[in-house]
Design an enzyme around this catalytic site. Structure first.
Site, PDB file in Angstrom:
ATOM      1  CG  HIS A 173      45.717  22.137  65.285  1.00 44.57           C
ATOM      2  ND1 HIS A 173      44.317  23.046  65.107  1.00 44.57           N
ATOM      3  CD2 HIS A 173      45.486  20.616  65.825  1.00 44.57           C
ATOM      4  CE1 HIS A 173      43.687  21.843  65.424  1.00 44.57           C
ATOM      5  NE2 HIS A 173      43.884  20.624  65.852  1.00 44.57           N
ATOM      6  CG  ASP A 385      49.709  31.543  62.400  1.00 43.19           C
ATOM      7  OD1 ASP A 385      49.157  30.042  63.160  1.00 43.19           O
ATOM      8  OD2 ASP A 385      49.398  32.655  62.779  1.00 43.19           O
TER       9      ASP A 385
HETATM   10  C1  GDG Z   1      47.252  26.879  66.527  1.00 41.56           C
HETATM   11  C2  GDG Z   1      48.415  27.119  65.447  1.00 41.56           C
HETATM   12  C3  GDG Z   1      46.254  27.986  64.407  1.00 41.56           C
HETATM   13  C4  GDG Z   1      43.269  35.354  71.014  1.00 41.56           C
HETATM   14  N1  GDG Z   1      43.681  36.247  71.801  1.00 41.56           N
HETATM   15  C5  GDG Z   1      42.180  36.408  73.002  1.00 41.56           C
HETATM   16  C6  GDG Z   1      41.233  35.496  72.180  1.00 41.56           C
HETATM   17  N2  GDG Z   1      41.782  34.648  71.496  1.00 41.56           N
HETATM   18  C7  GDG Z   1      41.288  33.779  70.662  1.00 41.56           C
HETATM   19  C8  GDG Z   1      41.614  33.822  69.226  1.00 41.56           C
HETATM   20  C9  GDG Z   1      41.656  32.503  67.952  1.00 41.56           C
HETATM   21  C10 GDG Z   1      42.145  31.898  69.247  1.00 41.56           C
HETATM   22  O1  GDG Z   1      42.317  32.367  70.528  1.00 41.56           O
HETATM   23  C11 GDG Z   1      43.867  32.134  68.702  1.00 41.56           C
HETATM   24  O2  GDG Z   1      43.503  31.646  67.662  1.00 41.56           O
HETATM   25  P1  GDG Z   1      44.582  30.928  66.662  1.00 41.56           P
HETATM   26  O3  GDG Z   1      44.622  30.612  65.420  1.00 41.56           O
HETATM   27  O4  GDG Z   1      46.024  31.635  66.149  1.00 41.56           O
HETATM   28  O5  GDG Z   1      45.546  29.696  67.035  1.00 41.56           O
HETATM   29  P2  GDG Z   1      46.318  28.583  68.211  1.00 41.56           P
HETATM   30  O6  GDG Z   1      45.483  28.155  69.081  1.00 41.56           O
HETATM   31  O7  GDG Z   1      46.925  29.683  69.551  1.00 41.56           O
HETATM   32  O8  GDG Z   1      47.379  28.257  67.444  1.00 41.56           O
HETATM   33  C12 GDG Z   1      47.451  27.904  64.525  1.00 41.56           C
HETATM   34  C13 GDG Z   1      45.510  26.925  65.229  1.00 41.56           C
HETATM   35  O9  GDG Z   1      46.331  25.912  66.079  1.00 41.56           O
HETATM   36  C14 GDG Z   1      44.351  26.317  64.943  1.00 41.56           C
HETATM   37  O10 GDG Z   1      44.684  25.350  64.172  1.00 41.56           O
HETATM   38  O11 GDG Z   1      45.503  28.699  63.152  1.00 41.56           O
HETATM   39  O12 GDG Z   1      47.699  28.544  63.402  1.00 41.56           O
HETATM   40  O13 GDG Z   1      48.793  28.135  65.938  1.00 41.56           O
HETATM   41  O14 GDG Z   1      40.615  32.018  67.976  1.00 41.56           O
HETATM   42  O15 GDG Z   1      39.673  34.054  69.410  1.00 41.56           O
HETATM   43  N3  GDG Z   1      40.064  34.961  73.069  1.00 41.56           N
HETATM   44  C15 GDG Z   1      39.515  35.779  73.894  1.00 41.56           C
HETATM   45  N4  GDG Z   1      41.028  36.849  74.364  1.00 41.56           N
HETATM   46  C16 GDG Z   1      41.537  36.874  74.284  1.00 41.56           C
HETATM   47  O16 GDG Z   1      42.352  37.950  73.929  1.00 41.56           O
HETATM   48  N5  GDG Z   1      38.168  35.584  74.540  1.00 41.56           N
END
Ligand code: GDG
Length: 505
Positions: A173, A385
């Site tokens: 990821h 990222d």
């Molecule tokens: C890995 C990789 C890759 C965020 N703040 C809140 C909240 N979120 C949710 C968002 C989104 C998720 O968290 C964050 O998405 P990311 O893409 O940054 O994913 P991660 O799980 O951190 O990390 C990344 C991912 O895996 C998928 O392969 O994209 O690059 O590092 O879905 O909506 N949700 C809520 N409140 C928040 O304050 N409800």
């Protein structure tokens, strides 16, 4: 060999276990994209999820009670949950240590942040072997084992070491670093060799896959690479491995539908009514040094400095979701962000306008979607990222097609969204400031056509498309072709001290 069942393996199980003040334990089903996409397959086709249950706080429970809790969780999710138990030392050295102090910074091109403590490696190996044992004990030869992310690179290796033959796939990821960075890893040969023990290895982007192939060519000279394009074959002395790029995505339809709901609309109206006659710029990130938050704040200040017409006309809403606060580095990052917010607000605030609204807590799903829907601009500037799902979710929720996405060219999402986003180099403060100014003054037509292009692309390549692409490569079949089975699940009633709740964020 006919594949009969899917087993998903990830560091965390697809549920969150917590304890209320009353002492009652709760199990909350996960709500991320992976759970959304794979949950129905696991449920209808008798699959299972294997993972660590997560740190469960200061009140350890006995294993019998935990099993009960997981039985209830299984009945709720509709598929079996198989826990891997970790000791305090394992959590410290495998999870916080090797995974998050070595692989995380190294793979995000930040080698100077790595702590190459040799004792982490042995525990990383040990825990991966433990996961492999749990997989071996709970699967048969017809199962497809899909392992996720950097915590569990060695699982296929350990399955093979003990002679357990399974069809295996691995998806990373986070980014895969360029050769120059990867070769700094003291365990570079073991990690590369372990990745080449899966039948299929998937990366987020072609850039990640290219980096991986460069490392294979340089460090594994006996491996031959055949083919080109989306998926290539690596012929190692031991086996054939498929290697491809599979950009992960979101459940577009669900985001768009919820964004259109009355509840989200009401909340969105309240946000804008309290911040009238200005454009709202949204930044939302987990507290992490890869997200580029301090540089982003400096870029915002630079825009206010050089483009005075923006003063009073834009507000940056910066949401930081608490994470790893017990780690001194993260605590220092939080302090730096808060210092910058204070400094910028102190310098530019006017009677009826504060430049930055800073929120340090997780948002509920409705709040999050309301911000996505109502903010005119999203400012997403990670230094690096894997993908960045926030960028895609913002587009899915911009249902009036009027949002502008400013996106780091070092986010995996940039490859797909470059046709509509304003791409920026997050290290270039002046360049990001110029993009803010450009987004602010972008005319209606350009906004709409850019956003419509991005939304079409995400809708076409949604999370289900991602799962299908992976299965087609690994198994020559898609999501619907796993046989339907009657799943046997425990039938016990929930006990008085345990309940099932919906997950908030
Ligand atoms: C890995 C990789 C890759 C965020 N703040 C809140 C909240 N979120 C949710 C968002 C989104 C998720 O968290 C964050 O998405 P990311 O893409 O940054 O994913 P991660 O799980 O951190 O990390 C990344 C991912 O895996 C998928 O392969 O994209 O690059 O590092 O879905 O909506 N949700 C809520 N409140 C928040 O304050 N409800």
């Amino acid at each position: 060999m006919e594949t009969s069942r899917l087993t998903v393996v990830s560091n965390r199980l697809a549920i969150a276990v917590g304890q209320e003040e009353s002492g009652q334990w709760t199990i909350k089903p996960g709500s991320g994209g992976l759970v959304t996409a794979l949950g129905p397959v696991l449920r209808d086709r008798g699959g299972q999820w294997i993972g660590w249950i997560g740190a469960i706080g200061q009140h350890p429970m006995d294993e019998g009670f935990l099993d009960d809790l997981l039985d209830h969780g299984s009945r709720e999710t509709g598929y079996a949950l198989k826990p891997v138990h970790l000791t305090a030392e394992e959590i410290q050295k495998y999870y916080h240590g090797f995974s998050n102090e070595i692989l995380w910074p190294l793979f995000h091109d930040l080698p100077t942040r790595c702590n190459f403590d040799p004792s982490y490696w042995q525990v990383y190996e040990r825990v991966n072997a433990k996961f492999a044992q749990t997989v071996a004990a709970n699967t048969g030869t017809g199962d497809y084992v899909w392992v996720h992310d950097y915590h569990l690179i060695m699982v296929a290796h350990y399955l093979k070491t003990v002679g357990v033959e399974r069809q295996t796939g691995f998806f990373l990821h986070i980014p895969f670093p360029p050769l120059d960075g990867f070769i700094k890893l003291p365990w570079r040969f073991q990690i590369l060799h372990a990745l080449l023990r899966y039948d299929l290895v998937g990366f987020q982007t072609m850039r990640d896959r290219r980096n991986f192939m460069d490392c294979v060519r340089m460090l594994m000279p006996k491996t031959r690479v055949v083919g080109q394009g989306h998926i290539v074959r690596c012929l190692t002395p031991e086996q054939e491995v498929l290697v491809g790029a599979f950009p992960i995505s979101i459940d577009f339809r669900q985001f768009a539908e919820i964004a259109a709901s009355q509840e989200v609309q009401d909340q969105a109206w309240i946000i804008h009514a309290n911040l009238p006659e200005r454009q709202l710029i949204l930044g939302i990130d987990r507290l992490d040094y890869t997200k580029g938050i301090p540089l982003r704040l400096k870029a915002f200040a630079n825009a206010l400095e050089r483009y005075p017409e923006l003063r009073g006309k834009v507000t940056l809403i910066q949401v930081v979701v608490p994470s790893r606060e017990e780690v001194p580095e993260y605590e220092a990052l939080k302090r730096e962000i808060e210092r910058l917010v204070g400094e910028i607000n102190g310098r530019f605030s006017q009677v009826e306008w504060t430049p930055i609204h800073y929120i340090y807590r997780p948002l509920s799903r409705v709040e999050l979607l309301a911000y996505y829907r109502t903010c005119e601009i999203a400012l997403i500037t990670p230094l690096k990222d894997g993908m960045n799902l926030v960028a895609k979710e913002f587009c899915a929720c911009s249902i009036e097609n009027n949002g502008v996405l400013i996106l780091s060219e070092f986010a995996g999402a940039a490859a797909q969204l470059q046709n509509g986003a304003l791409l920026v180099n997050p290290f270039d403060i002046v360049g990001v400031a110029d993009a803010i100014r450009r987004a602010y003054s972008m005319d209606e037509n350009s906004r709409r056509s850019r956003m419509a292009r991005m939304r079409r692309s995400i809708q076409r390549h949604d999370i289900f498309h991602w799962v299908n692409a992976f299965f087609r490569a690994g198994l020559h079949k898609d999501l619907n072709q796993f046989p339907r089975v009657e799943l046997f699940l425990p039938t016990a009633e929930p006990s008085a001290s345990c309940s099932i709740a919906d997950e908030e964020p």
